[in-house]
Design a protein around this motif. Structure first.
Motif, mmCIF file in Angstrom:
data_model
loop_
_atom_site.group_PDB
_atom_site.id
_atom_site.type_symbol
_atom_site.label_atom_id
_atom_site.label_comp_id
_atom_site.label_asym_id
_atom_site.label_seq_id
_atom_site.Cartn_x
_atom_site.Cartn_y
_atom_site.Cartn_z
ATOM 1 N N ARG A 80 2.390 0.108 -4.225
ATOM 2 C CA ARG A 80 2.251 1.112 -3.175
ATOM 3 C C ARG A 80 2.088 0.370 -1.859
ATOM 4 O O ARG A 80 1.667 -0.777 -1.819
ATOM 5 C CB ARG A 80 1.029 2.002 -3.436
ATOM 6 C CG ARG A 80 1.154 2.906 -4.631
ATOM 7 C CD ARG A 80 -0.084 3.777 -4.745
ATOM 8 N NE ARG A 80 -0.325 4.509 -3.517
ATOM 9 C CZ ARG A 80 -1.449 5.191 -3.259
ATOM 10 N NH1 ARG A 80 -2.434 5.181 -4.133
ATOM 11 N NH2 ARG A 80 -1.590 5.838 -2.120
ATOM 12 N N ASP A 93 1.200 2.507 1.139
ATOM 13 C CA ASP A 93 0.755 3.495 2.109
ATOM 14 C C ASP A 93 -0.739 3.450 2.399
ATOM 15 O O ASP A 93 -1.291 4.370 2.999
ATOM 16 C CB ASP A 93 1.155 4.904 1.650
ATOM 17 C CG ASP A 93 0.657 5.226 0.251
ATOM 18 O OD1 ASP A 93 0.040 4.339 -0.380
ATOM 19 O OD2 ASP A 93 0.887 6.365 -0.213
ATOM 20 N N THR A 94 -1.421 2.382 1.972
ATOM 21 C CA THR A 94 -2.798 2.121 2.387
ATOM 22 C C THR A 94 -2.883 0.667 2.828
ATOM 23 O O THR A 94 -2.043 -0.164 2.449
ATOM 24 C CB THR A 94 -3.812 2.375 1.255
ATOM 25 O OG1 THR A 94 -3.600 1.402 0.216
ATOM 26 C CG2 THR A 94 -3.672 3.781 0.682
ATOM 27 N N ALA A 95 -3.905 0.352 3.611
ATOM 28 C CA ALA A 95 -4.033 -1.017 4.116
ATOM 29 C C ALA A 95 -4.136 -2.017 2.964
ATOM 30 O O ALA A 95 -3.493 -3.075 2.976
ATOM 31 C CB ALA A 95 -5.255 -1.114 5.018
ATOM 32 N N SER A 155 -3.122 -1.668 -0.249
ATOM 33 C CA SER A 155 -1.903 -1.769 -1.046
ATOM 34 C C SER A 155 -0.782 -2.449 -0.263
ATOM 35 O O SER A 155 0.032 -3.170 -0.836
ATOM 36 C CB SER A 155 -1.456 -0.381 -1.519
ATOM 37 O OG SER A 155 -1.153 0.467 -0.423
ATOM 38 N N TRP A 156 -0.732 -2.225 1.051
ATOM 39 C CA TRP A 156 0.272 -2.913 1.871
ATOM 40 C C TRP A 156 0.032 -4.417 1.855
ATOM 41 O O TRP A 156 0.954 -5.197 1.649
ATOM 42 C CB TRP A 156 0.252 -2.386 3.304
ATOM 43 C CG TRP A 156 1.055 -3.233 4.253
ATOM 44 C CD1 TRP A 156 0.595 -4.212 5.080
ATOM 45 C CD2 TRP A 156 2.487 -3.220 4.433
ATOM 46 N NE1 TRP A 156 1.626 -4.801 5.771
ATOM 47 C CE2 TRP A 156 2.797 -4.208 5.393
ATOM 48 C CE3 TRP A 156 3.513 -2.466 3.880
ATOM 49 C CZ2 TRP A 156 4.101 -4.458 5.811
ATOM 50 C CZ3 TRP A 156 4.815 -2.721 4.301
ATOM 51 C CH2 TRP A 156 5.098 -3.702 5.253
ATOM 52 N N VAL A 186 3.485 4.218 6.802
ATOM 53 C CA VAL A 186 3.084 5.590 6.478
ATOM 54 C C VAL A 186 4.291 6.360 5.962
ATOM 55 O O VAL A 186 5.390 6.269 6.534
ATOM 56 C CB VAL A 186 2.492 6.308 7.711
ATOM 57 C CG1 VAL A 186 2.109 7.741 7.374
ATOM 58 C CG2 VAL A 186 1.291 5.536 8.240
ATOM 59 N N ASP A 235 -5.138 7.939 6.649
ATOM 60 C CA ASP A 235 -5.328 7.562 5.243
ATOM 61 C C ASP A 235 -4.970 6.099 5.021
ATOM 62 O O ASP A 235 -5.541 5.436 4.149
ATOM 63 C CB ASP A 235 -4.474 8.443 4.327
ATOM 64 C CG ASP A 235 -5.049 9.837 4.162
ATOM 65 O OD1 ASP A 235 -6.232 10.035 4.509
ATOM 66 O OD2 ASP A 235 -4.313 10.743 3.700
ATOM 67 N N PHE A 236 -3.985 5.599 5.779
ATOM 68 C CA PHE A 236 -3.616 4.190 5.653
ATOM 69 C C PHE A 236 -4.820 3.306 5.952
ATOM 70 O O PHE A 236 -5.032 2.274 5.292
ATOM 71 C CB PHE A 236 -2.473 3.855 6.607
ATOM 72 C CG PHE A 236 -2.038 2.413 6.554
ATOM 73 C CD1 PHE A 236 -1.107 1.988 5.621
ATOM 74 C CD2 PHE A 236 -2.563 1.475 7.446
ATOM 75 C CE1 PHE A 236 -0.715 0.655 5.561
ATOM 76 C CE2 PHE A 236 -2.177 0.153 7.393
ATOM 77 C CZ PHE A 236 -1.248 -0.265 6.450
ATOM 78 N N GLY A 282 -7.938 4.255 5.651
ATOM 79 C CA GLY A 282 -9.102 4.674 4.863
ATOM 80 C C GLY A 282 -10.125 5.434 5.669
ATOM 81 O O GLY A 282 -11.313 5.474 5.299
#
Length: 425
Positions: free
Chosen positions: A20, A22-24, A26-27, A154, A171-172, A174
């Motif tokens: 994934r 789409d979060t800091a 996971s990126w 995003v 959300d990215f 948190g």
């Protein structure tokens, strides 16, 4: 004989979850692990036969994983996109002027590799930027501990509204978005982009916005406003020129860019410091075409790259590039990179399961491409039309079209028209 990896190492590699971004967290995880997959070793049929049943089973699983995790292969089309995105992000990142940063729109049809191409460029930039600044945010305020996140990726919500889009961006990072009004969300997004040192904000599948809806118009208006935060806005979408996103824009012959008016919506929330138009470079990631000798050569080179990553035990040299195979693959996939890879992946698995261990037209005729993907919006053009795909009948069942129709002459390399219309020079 080639030494095989231990079973526990192989099991760990094969059990990784799909990435994934789409979060800091996971990126960052994807950035650091994206090149860590180790393909299966090359074995001859004779070497494979000397293995025990357990070793064969492990090796075959490793071969399957290799076929479905092929590295991103550069094409002339992806190189053009990569250079523009890289140039725009790096130039904007070093600008000290207060002027608005020009954005980038990357257009193309589904399964043509837009997201992977752009994300690879962004990941390379982030690595260089973090190395340059010793992993620290050079603009951080003393006493703060915000993570330095040069890139924010995003996914555009399927039903995009200003509020849901702001929530997706937050959300990215948190951030808690409960019970926040739209003005509060907008201010929080602006603060998060600044505090984390974001240099590029990526909005994938941007053409999920439907410009006939008031909420979607407000959302696009809002996104343009974020450009005033010294952030490079990268929009990725299907057929952007005909999606309505540029309907308020005008083509500037002098700068070779699209100019969009300032954001009325964002002025309400106090984001716009200037009234300048927002500039966007528009670039298309097209499919393979075979009109010229150079294009045919590029397609053959891509097939060579795919063949080099296959681990079939009876694969002859030139398996994908000799004879009529290139014409066949072009006809089956229309030159779409994602369709080509899917056909090769499924064909390789069929070759392993059947024991044929090679790819030819007869085997690939047995492979029916299906792109049912709940994560993609078919109405937004994210799933391409498959040449010769099954057509629905009146009873609702699928009727399979012939995989290899008979024609008086081979028209596989006939071009079916130009790509997306570009403004004339």
């Amino acid at each position: 004989m080639t030494e095989l990896p231990p079973a526990d190492v192989l099991a760990t590699a094969l059990s990784r979850q799909p990435p994934r971004r789409d979060t800091a967290a996971s990126w960052r995880h994807w950035c650091t692990t994206r090149h860590q997959f180790v393909p299966a070793p090359r074995l001859t049929l004779a070497q494979w036969k000397t293995m025990s049943l357990a070793e064969r089973s492990l090796h075959d699983m490793h071969r399957t994983a290799t076929h479905v995790n092929m590295p991103l292969l550069e094409t002339p089309m992806s190189i053009k996109v990569s250079r523009l995105v890289n140039r725009r992000i790096r130039n904007n990142a070093f600008k000290q002027k207060p002027s608005t940063r020009a954005g980038v729109m990357v257009s193309g049809w589904g399964y043509q590799g837009k997201t992977e191409t752009v994300c690879e460029v962004l990941a390379a930039f982030e690595e260089d930027w973090l190395l340059l600044h010793d992993q620290l945010n050079p603009q951080a305020v003393d006493g703060t501990r915000d993570l330095h996140l040069p890139i924010a990726y995003v996914q555009t919500p399927v039903t995009a509204k200003p509020k849901s889009t702001c929530q997706a961006i937050l959300d990215f990072f948190g951030a808690d978005t409960k019970n926040m009004t739209l003005p509060e969300l907008v201010r929080q997004v602006a603060a998060s982009l600044h505090d984390h040192g974001v240099k590029a904000l990526v909005l994938d599948d941007i053409t999920r916005l439907r410009m006939h809806r008031a909420d979607d118009q407000d959302t696009l208006d809002l996104l343009r406003a974020f450009m005033s935060m010294n952030v490079t806005l990268v929009l990725i979408g299907v057929d952007i020129p005909h999606s309505g996103l540029l309907r308020e824009g005008r083509w500037d012959e002098q700068t070779r860019q699209w100019l969009l008016p300032t954001s009325e919506h964002a002025r309400v929330h106090g984001l716009e410091a200037t009234q300048t138009e927002r500039r966007f470079d528009l670039v298309e990631l097209d499919r393979f075409r075979t009109t010229t000798p150079e294009q045919i050569t590029a397609f053959h080179a891509h097939l060579t790259g795919l063949e080099d990553n296959l681990r079939l035990l009876k694969a002859p040299p030139g398996m994908l590039t000799s004879g009529t195979m290139p014409e066949y693959l072009m006809r089956r996939t229309d030159g779409v990179v994602g369709l080509l890879e899917r056909l090769i992946e499924d064909g390789a698995q069929e070759a392993m399961d059947s024991g044929r261990e090679t790819l030819d037209e007869n085997l690939l005729d047995e492979v029916i491409l299906s792109l049912d993907d709940p994560g993609r919006d078919a109405a937004a053009g994210e799933i391409p039309t498959i040449p010769g795909s099954p057509a629905p009948t009146t009873s609702g069942h699928l009727k399979t079209a012939p995989a290899r129709p008979t024609k008086n002459r081979n028209t596989s390399f006939d071009d079916h028209g130009p790509g997306l219309a570009q403004p004339s020079a």
